[in-house]
Design an enzyme around this catalytic site. Structure first.
Site, PDB file in Angstrom:
ATOM      1  CG  HIS A  68      -8.723  -1.976   1.045  1.00 32.77           C
ATOM      2  ND1 HIS A  68      -9.211  -3.124   1.788  1.00 32.77           N
ATOM      3  CD2 HIS A  68      -7.620  -2.642   0.503  1.00 32.77           C
ATOM      4  CE1 HIS A  68      -8.541  -4.168   1.537  1.00 32.77           C
ATOM      5  NE2 HIS A  68      -7.650  -3.920   0.700  1.00 32.77           N
ATOM      6  CG  HIS A  94      -2.461  -4.381   1.808  1.00 32.72           C
ATOM      7  ND1 HIS A  94      -3.186  -3.449   2.522  1.00 32.72           N
ATOM      8  CD2 HIS A  94      -3.300  -5.071   0.890  1.00 32.72           C
ATOM      9  CE1 HIS A  94      -4.335  -3.551   2.142  1.00 32.72           C
ATOM     10  NE2 HIS A  94      -4.284  -4.562   1.117  1.00 32.72           N
ATOM     11  CG  ASP A  95      -4.030  -3.612  -2.122  1.00 27.70           C
ATOM     12  OD1 ASP A  95      -3.573  -4.738  -2.270  1.00 27.70           O
ATOM     13  OD2 ASP A  95      -5.094  -3.551  -1.548  1.00 27.70           O
ATOM     14  CD  GLU A  98      -1.568  -7.369  -6.402  1.00 25.05           C
ATOM     15  OE1 GLU A  98      -1.110  -8.009  -5.421  1.00 25.05           O
ATOM     16  OE2 GLU A  98      -2.941  -7.640  -6.555  1.00 25.05           O
ATOM     17  CG  ASP A  99      -3.867  -2.912  -6.692  1.00 25.67           C
ATOM     18  OD1 ASP A  99      -3.572  -3.552  -7.638  1.00 25.67           O
ATOM     19  OD2 ASP A  99      -4.576  -2.886  -5.536  1.00 25.67           O
ATOM     20  CG  ASP A 155      -6.026  -7.317   1.725  1.00 24.91           C
ATOM     21  OD1 ASP A 155      -6.765  -6.630   1.548  1.00 24.91           O
ATOM     22  OD2 ASP A 155      -5.821  -8.222   0.770  1.00 24.91           O
TER      23      ASP A 155
HETATM   24 ZN    ZN Z   1      -5.974  -4.963  -0.145  1.00 25.83          ZN
END
Ligand code: ZN
Length: 213
Positions: A68, A94-95, A98-99, A155
């Protein structure tokens, strides 16, 4: 030379679907970027692949998650015509805030403060329900920097396109709601990048036509 590196990158990138995207990204960037920029971008792939190791997408094949961020970066480059290296690096990362266990300081140390700022901007606050998070993103989108808006748009384009592959276990209602939210985000991100906006609108419109038939 330094592009023949996938085998040195973590295992998840060896997945055939991931590798195909990685090869496309590497080939595209190699034509245009300086060696230093290219090395930075490959380092970002490495960093993201390590951080997302063991995570998968929601598709039926459970593709490794790293597909992704690589796809979002590729879309910015190929479809959005975005060649700013910090924005492309931020797309790859970018993630991660957050993840994964990545920290803003870690990203700033390795990729610079501008990249860490962009990634922070596209990171949702913790502790919100899924619906609260979606509403927050729509409300917050107009305050984002151009770089963060670009990442957000690419995204969204990637994730809305992914809906066509049927996220495993999602109800029709949930899928429809996701398209509706994509439209709301697109509306507040208008004026960011004409090509990416047109592609996202087209993807959403195609879906509406399928539903109407
Ligand atoms: Zn994403």
């Amino acid at each position: 030379m330094f592009l023949a590196a996938p085998q040195e990158i973590v295992y998840s990138i060896q997945h055939s679907v991931v590798l195909e995207k990685f090869d496309r990204l590497a080939a595209a960037l190699q034509k245009e970027l300086s060696e230093d920029s290219l090395i930075t971008l490959l380092d970002a792939v490495q960093f993201a692949a390590e951080k997302h190791e063991g995570q998968t997408r929601k598709d039926a094949d459970a593709t490794p998650y790293i597909v992704h961020p690589i796809g979002v970066c590729l879309s910015l480059w190929e479809e959005g015509g975005v060649h700013d290296v910090d924005t492309l690096v931020a797309a790859l990362l970018h993630d991660t805030l957050e993840d994964t266990a990545a920290t803003k300081e870690e990203i700033a140390d390795r990729f610079g403060s501008r990249v860490s700022e962009i990634v922070s901007e596209v990171t949702n606050p913790g502790g919100l329900t899924s619906e609260e998070s979606k509403a927050w993103q729509v409300a917050h989108a107009p305050t984002l920097s151009l770089e963060a808006r670009l990442v957000k748009l690419a995204d969204r384009l990637y994730n809305v396109r992914d809906l066509a592959h049927g996220p495993a276990g999602w109800s029709q209602e949930k899928i429809d709601g996701y398209y509706g939210w994509g439209q709301k985000l697109l509306d507040v991100l208008k004026g960011t990048n004409a090509q990416l906006e047109a592609l996202l609108q087209e993807t959403i419109n195609n879906r509406s036509q399928i539903v109407k038939q």
